[in-house]
Design an enzyme around this catalytic site. Structure first.
Site, PDB file in Angstrom:
ATOM      1  N   CYS A 193       5.535 -45.594  34.259  1.00  0.00           N
ATOM      2  CA  CYS A 193       5.930 -46.941  33.821  1.00  0.00           C
ATOM      3  C   CYS A 193       5.817 -47.097  32.307  1.00  0.00           C
ATOM      4  CB  CYS A 193       5.126 -47.996  34.563  1.00  0.00           C
ATOM      5  SG  CYS A 193       3.353 -47.686  34.622  1.00  0.00           S
TER       6      CYS A 193
HETATM    7  N1  NAP Z   1       1.956 -49.273  40.181  1.00  0.00           N
HETATM    8  C1  NAP Z   1       2.829 -48.989  39.218  1.00  0.00           C
HETATM    9  O1  NAP Z   1       3.200 -49.851  38.395  1.00  0.00           O
HETATM   10  C2  NAP Z   1       3.397 -47.608  39.107  1.00  0.00           C
HETATM   11  C3  NAP Z   1       4.440 -47.394  38.189  1.00  0.00           C
HETATM   12  C4  NAP Z   1       4.982 -46.109  38.077  1.00  0.00           C
HETATM   13  C5  NAP Z   1       4.478 -45.084  38.843  1.00  0.00           C
HETATM   14  N2  NAP Z   1       3.445 -45.317  39.695  1.00  0.00           N
HETATM   15  C6  NAP Z   1       2.945 -44.200  40.474  1.00  0.00           C
HETATM   16  O2  NAP Z   1       3.421 -44.336  41.791  1.00  0.00           O
HETATM   17  C7  NAP Z   1       2.446 -43.835  42.712  1.00  0.00           C
HETATM   18  C8  NAP Z   1       2.090 -44.942  43.696  1.00  0.00           C
HETATM   19  O3  NAP Z   1       1.563 -46.045  42.953  1.00  0.00           O
HETATM   20  P1  NAP Z   1       1.128 -47.389  43.624  1.00  0.00           P
HETATM   21  O4  NAP Z   1       0.859 -48.336  42.526  1.00  0.00           O
HETATM   22  O5  NAP Z   1       2.081 -47.747  44.696  1.00  0.00           O
HETATM   23  O6  NAP Z   1      -0.262 -46.929  44.284  1.00  0.00           O
HETATM   24  P2  NAP Z   1      -1.043 -47.650  45.461  1.00  0.00           P
HETATM   25  O7  NAP Z   1      -0.721 -49.096  45.464  1.00  0.00           O
HETATM   26  O8  NAP Z   1      -2.458 -47.244  45.271  1.00  0.00           O
HETATM   27  O9  NAP Z   1      -0.445 -46.994  46.769  1.00  0.00           O
HETATM   28  C9  NAP Z   1      -0.606 -45.608  47.049  1.00  0.00           C
HETATM   29  C10 NAP Z   1      -0.580 -45.429  48.545  1.00  0.00           C
HETATM   30  O10 NAP Z   1      -0.735 -44.063  48.822  1.00  0.00           O
HETATM   31  C11 NAP Z   1      -1.184 -43.924  50.184  1.00  0.00           C
HETATM   32  N3  NAP Z   1      -2.138 -42.827  50.241  1.00  0.00           N
HETATM   33  C12 NAP Z   1      -1.911 -41.682  50.941  1.00  0.00           C
HETATM   34  N4  NAP Z   1      -2.919 -40.839  50.810  1.00  0.00           N
HETATM   35  C13 NAP Z   1      -3.836 -41.452  50.033  1.00  0.00           C
HETATM   36  C14 NAP Z   1      -5.118 -41.078  49.545  1.00  0.00           C
HETATM   37  N5  NAP Z   1      -5.636 -39.878  49.801  1.00  0.00           N
HETATM   38  N6  NAP Z   1      -5.781 -41.966  48.778  1.00  0.00           N
HETATM   39  C15 NAP Z   1      -5.248 -43.172  48.482  1.00  0.00           C
HETATM   40  N7  NAP Z   1      -4.019 -43.562  48.911  1.00  0.00           N
HETATM   41  C16 NAP Z   1      -3.328 -42.709  49.672  1.00  0.00           C
HETATM   42  C17 NAP Z   1      -1.746 -45.259  50.588  1.00  0.00           C
HETATM   43  O11 NAP Z   1      -0.779 -45.830  51.432  1.00  0.00           O
HETATM   44  P3  NAP Z   1      -0.857 -45.661  53.025  1.00  0.00           P
HETATM   45  O12 NAP Z   1      -2.235 -46.096  53.397  1.00  0.00           O
HETATM   46  O13 NAP Z   1       0.204 -46.576  53.500  1.00  0.00           O
HETATM   47  O14 NAP Z   1      -0.624 -44.222  53.323  1.00  0.00           O
HETATM   48  C18 NAP Z   1      -1.739 -46.065  49.277  1.00  0.00           C
HETATM   49  O15 NAP Z   1      -1.535 -47.421  49.501  1.00  0.00           O
HETATM   50  C19 NAP Z   1       1.257 -43.383  41.856  1.00  0.00           C
HETATM   51  O16 NAP Z   1       1.342 -42.018  41.623  1.00  0.00           O
HETATM   52  C20 NAP Z   1       1.439 -44.161  40.585  1.00  0.00           C
HETATM   53  O17 NAP Z   1       0.858 -43.569  39.466  1.00  0.00           O
HETATM   54  C21 NAP Z   1       2.912 -46.566  39.865  1.00  0.00           C
END
Ligand code: NAP
Length: 324
Positions: free
Chosen positions: A135
């Site tokens: 991002c």
């Molecule tokens: N947030 C942003 O603004 C943003 C922007 C650009 C890129 N990203 C990237 O996109 C990816 C996802 O970001 P996010 O913000 O959606 O993260 P998040 O809200 O923390 O969601 C990640 C999801 O991964 C799943 N998961 C599966 N195995 C896991 C484990 N071992 N530990 C924790 N979670 C696990 C969980 O969903 P389930 O329980 O449903 O499996 C969790 O809700 C990351 O790599 C992040 O750096 C995020």
């Protein structure tokens, strides 16, 4: 219809993908995989979707689906792909930083292309696998690419960017806790943020000898969006800078050059990046603004999918800013 699977469906970027794809005219959601919520309604994690979908989270994947979005934390995409097989024709779009750097861009013979459409559109159209940019990386690169393309990014660049709390994911932490974050401001990872690698790689693909990038990330007390300011030496006047940026982004669907100063809310809830230029003495100030979950993540992932499947680039992404 293209069939899409979402992995990590209960997180923030997974939720945004579901919201976008439910309204995408060329796609149907095949499955939403979750490690923590299999068997539960998608609306149990994303209550705003109550009434919009009857989907349930699954604990299994359809290995022959057309496109899979990996919405997992860093390292978990690699682990997931090592443990799960997909068919030869399945496209994979990864939102983590596992495959963004050229040195990391291959796994089990699958080559990942860096998915910044403003830089690599024709490569993306031919790609099978995409490493979706970070991002901060998206906001900062879009602010600096025209200077690198013109070969004039040789002086040091200072970048200050502030992000909303959703940038840190759905799991609560000390610095996303309401009592700490609200009415507060702070910086973190000064000059060492992990997105510097991908930013430098993209800029150097256009200009080999660039100045040093000093990047100070800040936490803002709002939920969505990134406002980035970058400044560096620039020899021309403001009109020259404006022309340079307008020419570079002439074909870009989601990056606009604003003649008036910009603010964050004009892009929040949209897939847009707005850029403003201001010249002071020898210095050019470049301001860029995006929604971290849309142009900074799930929106850009859908934009990349649209390019791969040769849909209209903006399909499903004509979104309305919150503004007020
Ligand atoms: N947030 C942003 O603004 C943003 C922007 C650009 C890129 N990203 C990237 O996109 C990816 C996802 O970001 P996010 O913000 O959606 O993260 P998040 O809200 O923390 O969601 C990640 C999801 O991964 C799943 N998961 C599966 N195995 C896991 C484990 N071992 N530990 C924790 N979670 C696990 C969980 O969903 P389930 O329980 O449903 O499996 C969790 O809700 C990351 O790599 C992040 O750096 C995020």
């Amino acid at each position: 219809m293209v069939k899409a699977g979402i992995i990590g469906g209960s997180g923030y970027t997974g939720g945004e993908l579901i919201r976008i794809l439910l309204h995408h005219s060329e796609v149907e959601i095949d499955f939403v995989f979750s490690t923590t919520r299999a068997g539960k309604a998608v609306s149990s994690a994303h209550p705003d979707l109550l009434g919009s979908t009857d989907l349930y989270f699954t604990g299994t994947v359809d290995s022959s689906t057309d496109v899979v979005f990996l919405c997992l934390g860093h390292g978990n995409s690699t682990k997931f792909l090592n443990e799960n097989e997909f068919s030869e024709h399945t496209k994979i779009i990864d939102l983590s930083n596992d495959f963004r750097l050229l040195a990391d861009a291959t796994l089990k013979g699958r080559e990942f292309i860096y998915g910044l459409p403003e830089l690599y559109k024709s490569k993306i159209q031919k790609a099978q696998h995409i490493a979706n940019p970070g991002c901060f990386a998206t906001a900062i690169q879009l602010g600096l690419l025209p200077l690198a393309k013109a070969g004039i990014l040789d002086k040091d660049v200072h970048v200050n960017a502030v992000t909303g709390s959703t940038g840190a994911g759905v799991s609560p932490s000390g610095t996303t806790h309401f009592s700490w974050r609200n009415n507060n401001a702070s910086w973190y990872k000064p000059f060492t943020h992990q997105h510097l690698g991908e930013i430098n790689e993209s800029l150097k693909s256009l200009q080999e000898n660039i100045g040093e990038l000093f990047f100070l990330p800040n936490r803002g007390n709002f939920t969505r969006g990134i406002l980035a300011t970058a400044y560096t030496r620039f020899e021309g006047d403001e009109t020259d800078a404006l022309q340079l940026y307008k020419d570079f982004y002439a074909e870009a669907v989601f990056t606009q050059i604003a003649e008036e100063p910009i603010h964050l809310k004009q892009v929040v809830n949209t897939n847009q990046c707005h850029i403003h230029l201001h010249k002071h003495k020898d210095t050019l100030l470049i301001t860029s603004a995006i929604d971290n979950l849309l142009k900074g993540a799930s929106g850009q992932a859908v934009q990349n999918m649209n390019l791969i499947f040769r849909f209209e680039e903006s399909t499903g992404l004509n979104l309305k800013a919150g503004v007020f």
